[in-house]
Design an enzyme around this catalytic site. Structure first.
Site, PDB file in Angstrom:
ATOM      1  CB  ILE A 232      -0.928   0.014   1.224  1.00 38.09           C
ATOM      2  CG1 ILE A 232      -1.834  -1.223   1.212  1.00 38.09           C
ATOM      3  CG2 ILE A 232      -1.785   1.283   1.239  1.00 38.09           C
ATOM      4  CD1 ILE A 232      -2.782  -1.304   2.391  1.00 38.09           C
ATOM      5  N   PRO A 233       1.126   1.863  -1.149  1.00 38.63           N
ATOM      6  CG  PRO A 233       0.938   2.694  -3.324  1.00 38.63           C
ATOM      7  CD  PRO A 233       0.324   1.696  -2.380  1.00 38.63           C
ATOM      8  CB  CYS A 234       1.756   5.327   2.765  1.00 43.11           C
ATOM      9  SG  CYS A 234       2.943   4.271   3.622  1.00 43.11           S
ATOM     10  CG  HIS A 235       6.497   4.528  -1.134  1.00 46.39           C
ATOM     11  ND1 HIS A 235       5.811   3.332  -0.991  1.00 46.39           N
ATOM     12  CD2 HIS A 235       6.813   4.624  -2.455  1.00 46.39           C
ATOM     13  CE1 HIS A 235       5.741   2.729  -2.160  1.00 46.39           C
ATOM     14  NE2 HIS A 235       6.334   3.501  -3.068  1.00 46.39           N
ATOM     15  NE  ARG A 236       4.112   3.919  -5.768  1.00 46.86           N
ATOM     16  CZ  ARG A 236       3.586   2.848  -6.353  1.00 46.86           C
ATOM     17  NH1 ARG A 236       2.308   2.854  -6.702  1.00 46.86           N
ATOM     18  NH2 ARG A 236       4.322   1.780  -6.592  1.00 46.86           N
TER      19      ARG A 236
END
Length: 280
Positions: A245-249
């Site tokens: 779940i790409p919260c880094h984006r």
């Protein structure tokens, strides 16, 4: 704050107080609106603008929080808990828990009892990962520095679960994320515990293409909550599934990358790597 904004604020504050004091009666939208001298339609819109959720959602959340206290601090049955919360029966309690907490009231009360969790550690491009799964899907996935500490933290989340140190097919499928874009993986199962709002935010994160970035405001707009950027940030910070779940984006509107649950240096490295992959 001008005079009209102050009036609106006091009305919403009164409505919130009324719901918190009378939730066991499960008041209707009409009843709450009448309390603050507004039409149901106007009240619904005003409350949602100010509180970020509808009156119904706020009532549901208040009810579940009360039920959680009862389940945590007493030996009440699920039927007794439903009665003390003002719900018509265990069916409504079950539905609310699944919607708000991502689990049944029985699962919450048992704190993972009778739940078997497989877990394993693996190395990735960005450091060691702990990945854990139930028969339903991935329930935890994060970068770790110390295996023992990471496992203890997992146990705290599911204090009565049984843990088996092994890799399963669900984990192997999820770990493909490090060799290909998530959208190319046929099936990744997740077993998430979160509020309805958190689940909407996490779902929105999955829609950010690899190598692209979004702001907190972008995410808030995508879930039709344009004034909820701060709440979006909190939900992103509670994401239990790293990278998948790409919260880094998600970055700040100023262009600053901002914080990251698993370290800002790692976030910068992941963003840079994904950008370079798009140019290959």
């Amino acid at each position: 704050m001008n005079e009209q904004e102050y009036i609106n604020y006091t009305r919403i504050a009164e409505a919130i107080e009324y719901i918190q004091k009378n939730f066991t009666e499960q008041p209707t939208l009409d009843e709450i609106a009448e309390r603050v001298n507004l039409s149901p339609f106007h009240f619904q819109r005003l409350f949602t603008d100010w509180a970020g959720v509808s009156p119904k959602k706020f009532l549901q959340f208040t009810s579940v929080q009360h039920a959680k206290k009862i389940l945590n601090n007493s030996k009440s049955t699920l039927f007794e808990t439903a009665y003390k919360t003002g719900l018509s029966g265990t069916g409504r309690l079950h539905d609310l828990f699944v919607k708000i907490e991502g689990m049944t009231p029985g699962e919450y009360k048992n704190k993972g009892e009778n739940l078997t969790i497989n877990y394993s550690f693996t190395e990735s491009k960005f450091g060691r990962i702990l990945v854990a799964s139930t028969h339903k899907g991935i329930c935890d996935m994060g970068f770790v520095e110390n295996k023992e500490i990471a496992f203890l933290e997992l146990q705290k989340r599911f204090p009565k679960a049984s843990f088996i140190h092994q890799t399963d097919e669900i984990q192997q499928n999820a770990l493909q994320i490090y060799t290909q874009d998530w959208s190319k993986i046929n099936e990744i199962k997740l077993h998430l515990k979160g509020t309805d709002f958190q689940l909407k935010v996490w779902e929105a994160l999955l829609k950010i293409p690899k190598g692209n970035l979004a702001t907190y405001g972008n995410i808030a707009n995508s879930i039709n909550k344009p004034n909820a950027s701060r709440a979006v940030g909190t939900a992103i910070g509670n994401n239990p599934i790293a990278f998948l779940i790409p919260c880094h984006r998600v970055i700040q509107s100023t262009g600053v990358f901002g914080g990251y649950k698993w370290g800002t240096t790692r976030k910068t490295a992941i963003i840079g790597w994904e950008a370079s992959q798009n140019n290959v």
